[in-house]
Design an enzyme around this catalytic site. Structure first.
Site, PDB file in Angstrom:
ATOM      1  N   TYR A  31       0.815  -1.224   0.000  1.00 35.61           N
ATOM      2  CA  TYR A  31       0.000   0.000   0.000  1.00 35.61           C
ATOM      3  C   TYR A  31       0.850   1.276   0.000  1.00 35.61           C
ATOM      4  O   TYR A  31       0.425   2.304  -0.538  1.00 35.61           O
ATOM      5  CB  TYR A  31      -1.022  -0.037   1.156  1.00 35.61           C
ATOM      6  CG  TYR A  31      -2.169  -0.960   0.779  1.00 35.61           C
ATOM      7  CD1 TYR A  31      -3.120  -0.560  -0.158  1.00 35.61           C
ATOM      8  CD2 TYR A  31      -2.243  -2.259   1.276  1.00 35.61           C
ATOM      9  CE1 TYR A  31      -4.126  -1.416  -0.569  1.00 35.61           C
ATOM     10  CE2 TYR A  31      -3.253  -3.132   0.872  1.00 35.61           C
ATOM     11  CZ  TYR A  31      -4.187  -2.692  -0.053  1.00 35.61           C
ATOM     12  OH  TYR A  31      -5.183  -3.538  -0.479  1.00 35.61           O
TER      13      TYR A  31
ATOM     14  N   ARG B 256       1.410   1.853  -3.510  1.00 33.69           N
ATOM     15  CA  ARG B 256       0.203   2.446  -4.111  1.00 33.69           C
ATOM     16  C   ARG B 256       0.149   3.945  -3.793  1.00 33.69           C
ATOM     17  O   ARG B 256      -0.255   4.755  -4.604  1.00 33.69           O
ATOM     18  CB  ARG B 256      -1.077   1.770  -3.582  1.00 33.69           C
ATOM     19  CG  ARG B 256      -1.148   0.254  -3.687  1.00 33.69           C
ATOM     20  CD  ARG B 256      -1.412  -0.223  -5.107  1.00 33.69           C
ATOM     21  NE  ARG B 256      -0.341  -0.016  -6.060  1.00 33.69           N
ATOM     22  CZ  ARG B 256       0.784  -0.748  -6.160  1.00 33.69           C
ATOM     23  NH1 ARG B 256       1.000  -1.754  -5.339  1.00 33.69           N
ATOM     24  NH2 ARG B 256       1.711  -0.484  -7.064  1.00 33.69           N
TER      25      ARG B 256
ATOM     26  N   ASN C  67     -12.255   3.348  -6.191  1.00 33.39           N
ATOM     27  CA  ASN C  67     -10.838   3.689  -6.129  1.00 33.39           C
ATOM     28  C   ASN C  67     -10.464   4.271  -4.768  1.00 33.39           C
ATOM     29  O   ASN C  67     -11.284   4.911  -4.112  1.00 33.39           O
ATOM     30  CB  ASN C  67     -10.484   4.698  -7.234  1.00 33.39           C
ATOM     31  CG  ASN C  67     -10.744   4.111  -8.604  1.00 33.39           C
ATOM     32  OD1 ASN C  67     -10.926   2.908  -8.724  1.00 33.39           O
ATOM     33  ND2 ASN C  67     -10.768   4.948  -9.618  1.00 33.39           N
ATOM     34  N   VAL C  68      -9.193   4.074  -4.418  1.00 31.98           N
ATOM     35  CA  VAL C  68      -8.720   4.551  -3.122  1.00 31.98           C
ATOM     36  C   VAL C  68      -7.658   5.635  -3.318  1.00 31.98           C
ATOM     37  O   VAL C  68      -7.022   6.062  -2.372  1.00 31.98           O
ATOM     38  CB  VAL C  68      -8.151   3.373  -2.287  1.00 31.98           C
ATOM     39  CG1 VAL C  68      -9.251   2.375  -1.957  1.00 31.98           C
ATOM     40  CG2 VAL C  68      -7.000   2.664  -3.006  1.00 31.98           C
TER      41      VAL C  68
ATOM     42  N   HIS D 141     -14.336   1.485  -1.173  1.00 26.51           N
ATOM     43  CA  HIS D 141     -13.277   0.575  -0.732  1.00 26.51           C
ATOM     44  C   HIS D 141     -12.225   1.250   0.142  1.00 26.51           C
ATOM     45  O   HIS D 141     -11.134   0.706   0.320  1.00 26.51           O
ATOM     46  CB  HIS D 141     -12.633  -0.095  -1.958  1.00 26.51           C
ATOM     47  CG  HIS D 141     -13.573  -1.013  -2.682  1.00 26.51           C
ATOM     48  ND1 HIS D 141     -13.386  -1.447  -3.968  1.00 26.51           N
ATOM     49  CD2 HIS D 141     -14.740  -1.594  -2.267  1.00 26.51           C
ATOM     50  CE1 HIS D 141     -14.395  -2.247  -4.322  1.00 26.51           C
ATOM     51  NE2 HIS D 141     -15.221  -2.338  -3.312  1.00 26.51           N
TER      52      HIS D 141
ATOM     53  N   CYS E 236      -8.305  -0.141  18.538  1.00 30.51           N
ATOM     54  CA  CYS E 236      -9.359   0.800  18.954  1.00 30.51           C
ATOM     55  C   CYS E 236     -10.149   1.337  17.758  1.00 30.51           C
ATOM     56  O   CYS E 236     -11.098   2.098  17.944  1.00 30.51           O
ATOM     57  CB  CYS E 236      -8.777   1.952  19.779  1.00 30.51           C
ATOM     58  SG  CYS E 236      -7.775   3.120  18.828  1.00 30.51           S
TER      59      CYS E 236
ATOM     60  N   CYS F 286      -3.668   4.091  21.488  1.00 27.61           N
ATOM     61  CA  CYS F 286      -3.667   2.855  22.297  1.00 27.61           C
ATOM     62  C   CYS F 286      -2.441   1.976  22.040  1.00 27.61           C
ATOM     63  O   CYS F 286      -2.301   0.932  22.670  1.00 27.61           O
ATOM     64  CB  CYS F 286      -4.951   2.079  22.043  1.00 27.61           C
ATOM     65  SG  CYS F 286      -4.958   1.225  20.454  1.00 27.61           S
TER      66      CYS F 286
ATOM     67  N   ASN G 270     -15.735   2.235 -21.170  1.00 33.08           N
ATOM     68  CA  ASN G 270     -14.693   1.244 -20.907  1.00 33.08           C
ATOM     69  C   ASN G 270     -13.934   0.960 -22.195  1.00 33.08           C
ATOM     70  O   ASN G 270     -14.415   1.242 -23.284  1.00 33.08           O
ATOM     71  CB  ASN G 270     -15.314  -0.052 -20.348  1.00 33.08           C
ATOM     72  CG  ASN G 270     -14.312  -0.862 -19.536  1.00 33.08           C
ATOM     73  OD1 ASN G 270     -13.292  -1.312 -20.055  1.00 33.08           O
ATOM     74  ND2 ASN G 270     -14.586  -1.034 -18.258  1.00 33.08           N
TER      75      ASN G 270
HETATM   76  P1  OAD Z   1     -10.271  -3.696 -12.679  1.00 33.85           P
HETATM   77  O1  OAD Z   1      -8.796  -3.726 -12.797  1.00 33.85           O
HETATM   78  O2  OAD Z   1     -10.969  -4.958 -12.331  1.00 33.85           O
HETATM   79  O3  OAD Z   1     -10.913  -3.180 -14.040  1.00 33.85           O
HETATM   80  C1  OAD Z   1     -10.456  -2.012 -14.670  1.00 33.85           C
HETATM   81  C2  OAD Z   1     -11.361  -1.754 -15.857  1.00 33.85           C
HETATM   82  O4  OAD Z   1     -10.992  -0.520 -16.424  1.00 33.85           O
HETATM   83  C3  OAD Z   1     -11.282  -2.800 -16.968  1.00 33.85           C
HETATM   84  O5  OAD Z   1     -12.598  -3.171 -17.349  1.00 33.85           O
HETATM   85  C4  OAD Z   1     -10.560  -2.072 -18.115  1.00 33.85           C
HETATM   86  O6  OAD Z   1     -11.022  -2.487 -19.388  1.00 33.85           O
HETATM   87  C5  OAD Z   1     -10.967  -0.636 -17.839  1.00 33.85           C
HETATM   88  N1  OAD Z   1     -10.022   0.389 -18.321  1.00 33.85           N
HETATM   89  C6  OAD Z   1      -8.663   0.379 -18.263  1.00 33.85           C
HETATM   90  N2  OAD Z   1      -8.166   1.541 -18.736  1.00 33.85           N
HETATM   91  C7  OAD Z   1      -9.230   2.301 -19.104  1.00 33.85           C
HETATM   92  C8  OAD Z   1      -9.380   3.596 -19.662  1.00 33.85           C
HETATM   93  N3  OAD Z   1      -8.326   4.379 -19.942  1.00 33.85           N
HETATM   94  N4  OAD Z   1     -10.635   4.053 -19.927  1.00 33.85           N
HETATM   95  C9  OAD Z   1     -11.718   3.285 -19.652  1.00 33.85           C
HETATM   96  N5  OAD Z   1     -11.639   2.050 -19.124  1.00 33.85           N
HETATM   97  C10 OAD Z   1     -10.418   1.571 -18.842  1.00 33.85           C
HETATM   98  O7  OAD Z   1     -10.605  -2.539 -11.631  1.00 33.85           O
HETATM   99  P2  OAD Z   1     -11.964  -2.293 -10.828  1.00 33.85           P
HETATM  100  O8  OAD Z   1     -13.147  -2.663 -11.615  1.00 33.85           O
HETATM  101  O9  OAD Z   1     -11.893  -0.931 -10.263  1.00 33.85           O
HETATM  102  O10 OAD Z   1     -10.771  -3.553  -4.747  1.00 33.85           O
HETATM  103  O11 OAD Z   1     -11.813  -3.328  -9.639  1.00 33.85           O
HETATM  104  C11 OAD Z   1     -12.751  -3.316  -8.601  1.00 33.85           C
HETATM  105  C12 OAD Z   1     -12.084  -3.597  -7.302  1.00 33.85           C
HETATM  106  O12 OAD Z   1     -11.323  -4.792  -7.426  1.00 33.85           O
HETATM  107  C13 OAD Z   1     -11.068  -2.553  -6.883  1.00 33.85           C
HETATM  108  O13 OAD Z   1     -11.649  -1.483  -6.174  1.00 33.85           O
HETATM  109  C14 OAD Z   1     -10.141  -3.331  -6.014  1.00 33.85           C
HETATM  110  C15 OAD Z   1     -10.037  -4.600  -6.815  1.00 33.85           C
HETATM  111  O14 OAD Z   1      -9.769  -5.748  -6.114  1.00 33.85           O
HETATM  112  C16 OAD Z   1     -10.020  -3.590  -3.632  1.00 33.85           C
HETATM  113  O15 OAD Z   1      -8.810  -3.533  -3.621  1.00 33.85           O
HETATM  114  C17 OAD Z   1     -10.823  -3.720  -2.389  1.00 33.85           C
END
Ligand code: OAD
Length: 265
Positions: free
Chosen positions: A71, A74, A106-107, A123, A134, A154, A217
C-alpha cells in the site's frame, strides 16, 4: 443495449441535456490515464501481487510489513498521478447539474484532487490508516515504512483503511451510494470490470429503478449486458474530445443559465 458509437453518443448527449442528477460510478480504469495501474488484465496489480498475499485480513495478520509495503507503493503511485480529463470533467459536472455524486471503488483520491465534493469511497482511502485495536481512523501521509508505527492512542497496530477481500463495506457509505444511484437520472459506469461485489450490484439496482446507465470502458465487461449504452474507448479521451463530440460540453450549465436569465430580467 446501444454500442454503435455515433448513435450511442447522440443518445447519451440527449439524455444529458435533460438530466438533473448524475452519478459517476468509477473503477481503476478511470485513473489508468493518470498512470495508476488497474487490478485485472495483463499488467494488472493482482498478477504481480496475489490478492491473498496483500489484500486480505489474513495476509495482514501473517505479514503486516508485506501488506504495508504494497500500500505504500500504491501511495507513491497516487502521489505521482494527477487527475486526468475524466476526473476533471466529472468535477465540472457539479456546476452543470443540480446534483453530481461520485461513487468510487478507487482509493487513490484523484476525484477529490480534481475538485469533486460529493464522494463515496466504497473501498476506503489510501491516505487513511485504522487502528486494529481501537478502530481509530487517522489521516496518514507516510510514504515509507516506519516500523509499523503504532496507534498514538492505544499503541495498537495500524493498518491501511482499505476494505480487503472478505471484509464488509461501511454500511453508511453503501447505503448513501445506493440512494444516490437509485435517485439519479443518469449513472456513468466508468473504467470498472464490474466483477467485485457488492459494488457492481449498485449498478444493477440503479438499472432496476429505471435509471439510464452509460458505461465507458476499453472493452466489454460484466456490466455491459446490464447498462443502456456502452461507449468503448479510453474514458479520458471520450471526455475530452476537442472536436466537441466529447461528453463534457453536452450538458447546459444550469448555474450560468440561471444567472444570465437573472441579468436579463
Ligand atoms: P479492474 O482492474 O478490475 O478493471 C479495470 C477496468 O478498467 C477494466 O474493465 C478495463 O477495461 C478498464 N479500463 C482500463 N483503462 C481504461 C481507460 N483508460 N478508460 C476506460 N476504461 C479503462 O478494476 P476495478 O473494476 O476498479 O478492490 O476493480 C474493482 C475492485 O477490485 C477494486 O476497487 C479493487 C479490486 O480488487 C479492492 O482492492 C478492495
Amino acid at each position: 443495449m446501444e454500442t454503435e458509437t455515433a448513435a450511442a453518443l447522440k443518445l447519451v448527449r440527449d439524455r444529458l441535456l435533460r438530466a438533473r442528477k448524475v452519478v459517476a460510478f468509477s473503477g481503476a480504469g478511470i485513473s489508468e490515464e493518470s498512470g495508476i495501474p488497474t487490478f485485472r488484465g495483463s499488467g494488472g496489480l493482482w498478477n504481480s501481487h496475489p490478492i491473498e498475499e496483500v489484500a486480505t485480513p489474513q495476509a495482514f495478520q501473517r505479514n503486516p510489513k508485506l501488506v504495508w509495503d504494497f500500500y505504500l507503493e500504491r501511495r507513491r503511485d497516487a502521489l505521482r498521478a494527477k487527475p486526468n480529463p475524466a476526473h476533471v470533467a466529472i468535477a465540472g459536472w457539479q456546476e452543470r447539474f443540480s446534483f453530481c455524486g461520485v461513487v468510487t471503488q478507487n482509493v487513490d483520491g484523484l476525484h477529490r484532487a480534481a475538485g469533486s465534493r460529493n464522494i463515496q469511497e466504497l473501498h476506503g482511502n489510501l491516505w487513511q490508516s485504522r487502528c486494529t485495536q481501537c478502530e481509530r481512523v487517522s489521516e496518514d501521509r507516510a510514504l515509507e515504512a516506519r516500523d509499523l508505527a503504532p496507534c498514538t492512542d492505544c499503541g495498537g497496530l495500524m493498518r491501511p483503511h482499505i476494505v480487503w477481500f472478505g471484509e464488509s463495506l461501511d454500511p453508511e457509505v453503501l447505503a448513501t451510494s445506493a440512494r444516490w444511484m437509485r435517485d439519479a437520472d443518469m449513472v456513468f459506469v466508468i473504467g470498472t470490470s464490474g466483477v467485485v461485489e457488492p459494488a457492481a450490484s449498485l449498478v444493477r439496482d440503479a438499472k432496476r429503478c429505471a435509471v439510464f446507465t452509460v458505461e465507458l470502458n476499453l472493452s466489454k465487461t460484466a456490466l455491459t449486458p446490464v447498462v443502456d449504452v456502452s461507449l468503448f474507448g479510453k474514458c479520458g479521451v471520450i471526455f475530452s474530445r476537442a472536436d466537441g463530440s466529447g461528453l463534457l460540453e453536452q450538458a447546459p450549465n444550469r448555474r450560468r443559465t440561471k444567472l444570465s436569465r437573472w441579468l436579463r430580467d
